[in-house]
Design a protein around this motif. Structure first.
Motif, short mmCIF file in Angstrom:
data_model
loop_
_atom_site.label_atom_id
_atom_site.label_comp_id
_atom_site.label_asym_id
_atom_site.label_seq_id
_atom_site.Cartn_x
_atom_site.Cartn_y
_atom_site.Cartn_z
N PHE A 114 0.92 -1.15 -0.18
CA PHE A 114 -0.06 -0.17 0.00
C PHE A 114 0.81 1.22 -0.22
O PHE A 114 0.11 2.46 0.03
CB PHE A 114 -0.86 0.02 1.32
N PHE A 144 -6.25 0.68 -6.97
CA PHE A 144 -5.81 -0.75 -6.20
C PHE A 144 -6.24 -2.12 -7.16
O PHE A 144 -7.19 -2.25 -7.47
CB PHE A 144 -6.48 -1.13 -4.81
N LEU A 193 -0.76 -0.75 -5.77
CA LEU A 193 -1.32 0.40 -6.42
C LEU A 193 -0.57 1.00 -7.58
O LEU A 193 0.53 0.92 -7.58
CB LEU A 193 -1.47 1.29 -5.08
N ILE A 208 -6.71 3.91 1.46
CA ILE A 208 -5.47 3.12 1.35
C ILE A 208 -4.77 3.15 2.73
O ILE A 208 -4.25 1.94 3.25
CB ILE A 208 -4.47 3.93 0.48
#
Ligand SMILES: [Zn+2]
Length: 237
Positions: free
Chosen positions: A149, A165, A172, A191
């Motif tokens: 992330f 995503f 990502l 996120i």
């Protein structure tokens, strides 16, 4: 004589007085054990031969079947049986882990985490959804599918704005690379929330705000990597 910790994930009646236990063991992965006489009310194995029983046990191996000889119950997560929601979530965890776990292959971190979530579900914290989502994403990570992330999967840049995503890519696409990959649009807040769920311990999970969208992303992510999404117990949640 072999000793190990086991968690019973399924019990099957066998012959007149016996049970076959399907269990997750701490050091041996998924195993099956015969628990002789455990259907009798005076059996010393009665408590450790029930669904959800977590115990330290001694066993012998005969051909490919373990024979339970003695066991000390550590926990049976008793309160799971007093709360229908907690019970359904607990059953989902058992179904999930019995699908994921392999014979002769073990990860004691996964065993410990499974025991830990059952403890939290049975202590009536009411955060069943959050605990389960945390278990799902941590399980995916422990199985080798840890989502990233923090950085863009395409250019490697640090993520500090809204992004996209991709479950298949496990991460990502930053705002500059968003056109290179497909996925789900997520805000920076979402996120950060997913990263927190991944990192936060079960005891602190209650303070995180989680939206239905995030629950869905996390579950879809795990199911994509384990290759199964039709869990029977999930229909009850
Ligand atoms: Zn990028």
């Amino acid at each position: 004589m072999i000793t190990d910790e086991i968690l019973v994930v399924k019990e099957v009646s066998y012959k007149e007085n016996d049970k076959i236990l399907h269990a997750l063991s701490r050091m041996r992965g998924k195993i099956q054990l015969i628990s002789k006489g455990s259907k009798k009310s005076n059996s010393h194995l009665i408590n450790v031969s029930q669904l959800f029983a977590y115990s330290k046990c001694s066993m012998t191996l005969s051909r490919d079947m373990y024979i339970l000889t003695s066991a000390d119950l550590i926990d049976n997560f008793f309160n799971l049986k007093n709360n229908i929601d907690a019970f359904f979530y607990g059953n989902y965890i058992l179904e999930l882990i019995s699908y994921v776990a392999q014979e002769n292959e073990y990860d004691s971190r996964i065993f410990d985490m499974t025991v830990a979530i059952l403890k939290h579900l049975s202590s009536s914290s009411n955060y069943y959804d959050k605990l389960t989502a945390a278990y799902e994403i941590k399980l995916a990570s422990m199985l080798g599918y840890k989502p990233d992330f923090l950085h863009c999967v395409s250019c490697g840049a640090e993520i500090n704005t809204d992004a996209r995503f991709s479950i298949a890519e496990g991460g990502l696409y930053c705002s500059g690379c968003v056109n290179y990959g497909s996925g789900i649009n997520v805000t920076l807040n979402e996120i950060i929330t997913m990263e927190r769920i991944l990192k936060t311990r079960f005891e602190d999970i209650g303070s995180i705000e989680v939206s239905p969208k995030i629950y869905k992303i996390i579950r879809d992510f795990l199911f994509y990597y384990i290759g199964k999404d039709n869990f029977t117990t999930l229909k009850l949640l």
